[in-house]
Enzyme design. Structure first.
Site, short mmCIF file in Angstrom:
data_model
loop_
_atom_site.label_atom_id
_atom_site.label_comp_id
_atom_site.label_asym_id
_atom_site.label_seq_id
_atom_site.Cartn_x
_atom_site.Cartn_y
_atom_site.Cartn_z
N CYS A 129 0.89 -1.16 0.00
CA CYS A 129 0.00 0.00 0.00
C CYS A 129 0.92 1.21 0.00
CB CYS A 129 -0.90 -0.01 1.23
SG CYS A 129 -1.84 1.51 1.41
N CYS A 146 -0.49 4.50 2.02
CA CYS A 146 -0.85 4.39 3.44
C CYS A 146 -0.15 3.14 3.95
CB CYS A 146 -2.38 4.33 3.51
SG CYS A 146 -3.06 4.38 5.16
N SER A 147 -0.83 2.27 4.63
CA SER A 147 -0.23 0.99 5.06
C SER A 147 -1.34 -0.03 5.16
CB SER A 147 0.46 1.14 6.40
OG SER A 147 1.37 2.21 6.39
N CYS A 148 -2.27 -0.01 4.22
CA CYS A 148 -3.45 -0.86 4.30
C CYS A 148 -3.06 -2.33 4.28
CB CYS A 148 -4.39 -0.53 3.15
SG CYS A 148 -4.94 1.17 3.25
#
Lengths: 117, 104, 204
Positions: free
Chosen positions: C107, C110-112
């Site tokens: 991601c 973000c850090s999904c």
């Protein structure tokens, strides 16, 4: 405001925020369509990474209708629209730095895409 | 926005550092932050997009140096202020009070 | 975060854990949150959300051809049937590694990460080096993880920019023909379901 109680925790964790919208909206694209990614440079929230802006890819899948982050982040409503996976050749994104066999798959909303000319 | 968060394809960050046997939380406050983020979401203070945007607007230096959960603190605090639930001054004062208590 | 003393040397929040505590205590006083609900969320994550769930999905896909087909066609429904749909894993897509295709998930914005199947992401997945590099040089990142991808194998990098979360079904290791679903699940590592590792062989 609806304070989260312990009784509500299991439901909240099991539900989350699907962001999927149950409305009938005609898709602008279908799998196999060649698309150009718009060159969006607004200061608002969006989900369009710089490395695909202006690039040409191919729609591989239509995931259905979702809330649109660009409006949702700014309390301007859900503006529901289709989300697709779009595939790009690594060479088209990165030139010689990309491996000729490699592919990048990126999810994109209707408003981020145009039919490639 | 063309924020610092949009890092895909950037050079210069160096190797990917992997921590062996990484714990679920490194410090207790990380778990509190995770659960507070979910509780505030469930209370309707923000949606996922309203949650993400203040992180994208962070000072780029702060963004790059801070942990995931410190970024979450920034956006949850900002969202709670924007929703009129707390003020920056209240958080600053309580924070200062806790730091003073720790130093004493 | 507005701090008047921002400088190159001091951009982080001082005593950040205490600021989290400050915010939590204020929100509790204002009846915006219930600290007992926070305790329960942490407990649920620690005991019920982790890569063991994803490993069960993978092991079932390896042993049950009908389930595998369903999982690839409708990841959300197939994973829901095992009970692993929820927050940050509301809409799931399963990807299958084969001898000629290696999938990697990231991601970049973000850090999904799919919490119900994999738990919370490791720090490296959230880090700028991984998010920046894996899209432009996936093969060198995979090499650093000890995975040499042959030139004739296609690397597919999936950037989860929207609300879909991806789970990779690794290649079933050789020599596991006689193992049952439970024994197979024990071989599936977290990293093999994101991208960057292969499932362990039974000798490990």
């Amino acid at each position: 405001m609806n304070m989260l109680t312990t009784a509500m925790v299991p439901t909240v964790l099991a539900t989350g925020d699907p962001a999927r919208v149950d409305v009938e909206i005609a898709p602008k694209f279908k799998a196999g369509d060649k698309v150009t990614v718009v060159n969006l440079n607004k200061v608002d929230h969006n989900r369009l990474p710089a490395y695909i802006k202006g690039k040409v890819g191919t729609v591989t899948f239509d995931h259905g209708v979702f809330v649109f982050p660009d409006t949702s982040a700014h309390r301007k409503g859900p503006k529901p629209q289709h989300v697709y996976t779009v595939v790009f050749n690594a060479r088209d994104l990165w030139g010689e730095a990309g491996h000729p066999r490699d592919r990048m798959y990126v999810d994109a909303w209707d408003d981020y895409l145009e039919h490639a000319r | 926005m063309n924020g610092i968060h949009d890092v895909g394809g950037k050079h210069g960050f160096g190797p990917v550092l992997v921590e062996q046997n990484e714990p679920y939380f490194h410090e207790e406050w990380e778990g509190r932050m995770l659960s507070m983020m979910i509780a505030c979401f469930a209370a309707g203070i923000y949606n996922v997009d309203q949650f993400r945007h203040p992180i994208e607007k962070m000072d780029p230096r702060h963004y790059l140096m801070s942990s995931y959960y410190e970024k979450w603190l920034c956006t949850v605090e900002q969202n709670c202020i924007d929703a009129g639930i707390v003020t920056r001054e209240e958080v600053d004062a309580r924070h200062a009070q806790l730091m003073k208590g720790k130093a004493a | 975060m507005k701090h008047d003393n921002h400088s190159h040397a001091n951009v982080l929040i001082p005593e950040v854990g205490l600021r989290v505590k400050a915010l939590e205590s204020l929100l509790a006083e204002k009846k915006a949150i219930d600290p007992a609900a926070l305790d329960l969320i942490i407990e649920t994550f620690e005991t019920q959300m982790g890569p063991k769930n994803g490993a069960k999905v993978v092991a079932k896909a390896w042993t049950d051809p009908k389930y595998r087909k369903w999982l690839l066609e409708d990841g959300t429904a197939a994973i829901k049937s095992l009970g692993y749909i929820g927050i940050q894993g509301e809409n799931m897509v399963a990807l299958e590694n084969t001898p000629s295709v290696h999938n990697v998930v990231v991601c970049t914005l973000c850090s999904c990460y799919p919490w119900p199947t994999l738990g919370l992401p490791p720090v490296w997945f959230k880090s700028a080096p991984y998010r920046a590099r894996v899209v432009i040089e996936p093969r060198s990142v995979l090499k650093e993880f000890g995975l040499d991808v042959a030139d004739d194998v296609e690397v597919r990098v999936w950037d989860s920019t929207a609300e879909l979360r991806y789970l990779v079904i690794p290649v079933r290791p050789a020599g596991t023909e006689n193992l049952n679903e439970q024994e197979l699940a024990a071989l599936v590592t977290r990293d093999s379901m994101i991208r960057t590792g292969v499932a362990q062989s039974p000798s490990h």
